[in-house]
Write an enzyme that holds these catalytic residues in place. Structure first.
Site, PDB file in Angstrom:
ATOM      1  N   LEU A  23       0.408  -1.298   0.243  1.00 52.73           N
ATOM      2  CA  LEU A  23       0.090  -0.106  -0.254  1.00 52.73           C
ATOM      3  C   LEU A  23       0.515   1.406   0.092  1.00 52.73           C
ATOM      4  CD1 LEU A  23      -2.070  -0.918   3.035  1.00 52.73           C
ATOM      5  CD2 LEU A  23      -3.155  -0.801   0.230  1.00 52.73           C
ATOM      6  N   GLY A  26       3.822   3.826   4.675  1.00 56.59           N
ATOM      7  CA  GLY A  26       2.974   4.313   6.150  1.00 56.59           C
ATOM      8  C   GLY A  26       4.037   5.380   6.560  1.00 56.59           C
ATOM      9  N   GLY A  27       4.977   5.614   5.762  1.00 54.86           N
ATOM     10  CA  GLY A  27       5.933   6.489   6.976  1.00 54.86           C
ATOM     11  C   GLY A  27       7.197   6.140   7.384  1.00 54.86           C
ATOM     12  N   LYS A  46       1.858  -4.818   8.677  1.00 54.27           N
ATOM     13  CA  LYS A  46       2.461  -3.125   9.093  1.00 54.27           C
ATOM     14  C   LYS A  46       3.688  -3.603   9.295  1.00 54.27           C
ATOM     15  CE  LYS A  46       2.795   1.422  10.822  1.00 54.27           C
ATOM     16  NZ  LYS A  46       1.574   2.521  10.776  1.00 54.27           N
ATOM     17  N   ASP A 138       0.817   9.928  18.348  1.00 53.38           N
ATOM     18  CA  ASP A 138       0.609  10.813  17.765  1.00 53.38           C
ATOM     19  C   ASP A 138      -0.636  10.474  16.415  1.00 53.38           C
ATOM     20  OD1 ASP A 138       2.478  11.263  15.241  1.00 53.38           O
ATOM     21  OD2 ASP A 138       2.438   8.937  14.617  1.00 53.38           O
TER      22      ASP A 138
END
Length: 296
Positions: A23, A26-27, A46, A138
């Site tokens: 995807l 995600g940083g 993740k 965050d």
């Protein structure tokens, strides 16, 4: 994603999930869409940066996950699995197909009633987390996803865990790491990966060596709420060290002055949530939620 990397990741999953594609980045981590091999559902895997692998990091990672799996709330994306090898650490979440709040805000502020509902749902999610001693640290629009019309919050605690892992390996204090983050125009990199962005960080997160408490989440929640209702992120005109200074010294214009349809009482709740001193804010997201409910 190379075929060799895909094969390595797929082997590490032992056939429990079938990776479909990577995807959007995600940083700090890499996100993969996968299918559950046993259930008719898609999930997101993740994968934390390989630079964070190792015995110490794995112990810390498992400790974080053991706490985060206790977050069972309709507006929190749950963690449904985890795993690790010598080179990889990952956790698994349900796939949320809806757009993020960040994406929705590109078209401008949400309608007042819808925006207030989103803020209420996020504050209720955070109130649940604060009630069991979990601080997000965050919160930002990119971490808010939509299931239909409802907001769900993800990425609890992960940014702080990564920052602490980097601090341990580098020998720097958390304050040094955070100041470097700010002076690097909002993105601190080490060995090629980013730690995060400071746009929604409470002032004390830039200088305190102790982990921030629930009041830092209240600050970020108020900032996200302000942006959701006005279409303007506080201090978005600043970058790097100037942004950090703004968190310490400036207040955005009252929300009801930016958008007159916003009730002034709501504007005051957001203002209190964005107070510079933690003691001047609501003590936790539950108190923020209750004040917001009584303001509209």
């Amino acid at each position: 994603m190379t075929d060799a990397f895909l094969a390595t990741l797929q082997a590490a999953l032992h056939g429990k999930y079938i990776v479909e594609r990577e995807l959007t980045a995600g940083g700090q981590s890499r996100l993969f869409l996968a299918s559950d091999a046993e259930l008719p559902r898609q999930v997101v895997i993740k994968l934390l940066p390989p630079e964070l692998a190792g015995d110490v990091a794995l112990t810390r990672f498992k400790r974080e996950i053991a706490v985060l799996v206790k977050l069972q709330h309709p507006h929190i994306v749950p963690i449904i699995g985890m795993g690790a090898t010598d080179q990889m650490m990952w956790y698994v979440m349900p796939y949320i197909a809806g757009a993020s709040l960040e994406e929705r805000l590109r078209a401008g502020a949400l309608p007042i009633e819808q925006g207030l509902e989103v803020i209420d749902e996020l504050s209720d999610a955070l109130a649940h987390a604060h009630g069991i001693g979990v601080v997000h640290r965050d919160l930002k629009p990119a971490n808010v996803l939509f299931q239909g019309r409802h907001a769900v919050l993800g990425d609890f605690g992960v940014a702080h865990a990564r920052l602490e892992m980097m601090r341990s390996s580098s020998g720097a204090s958390l304050s040094e790491m955070r100041k470097s983050l700010a002076s690097a125009a909002g993105r601190l990199t080490d060995k090629g990966f980013a730690v995060g962005t400071p746009g929604y960080m409470a002032p004390e997160q830039f200088h305190a060596d102790d982990p921030a408490d629930a009041r830092a989440d209240v600050y970020a929640l108020a900032m996200v709420g302000y942006e959701t209702l006005t279409g303007r992120a506080p201090f978005s005109e600043y970058k790097g060290a100037r942004l950090m200074v703004a968190h310490f010294t400036e207040m955005p214009a009252p929300a009801h002055e930016v958008r007159p349809e916003i009730p002034e009482a709501v504007s005051r709740v957001l203002e209190k949530g964005m107070a510079k001193e933690p003691a001047d804010r609501y003590p936790d997201a539950g108190a923020f939620r209750d004040a917001l409910v009584h303001s509209w």
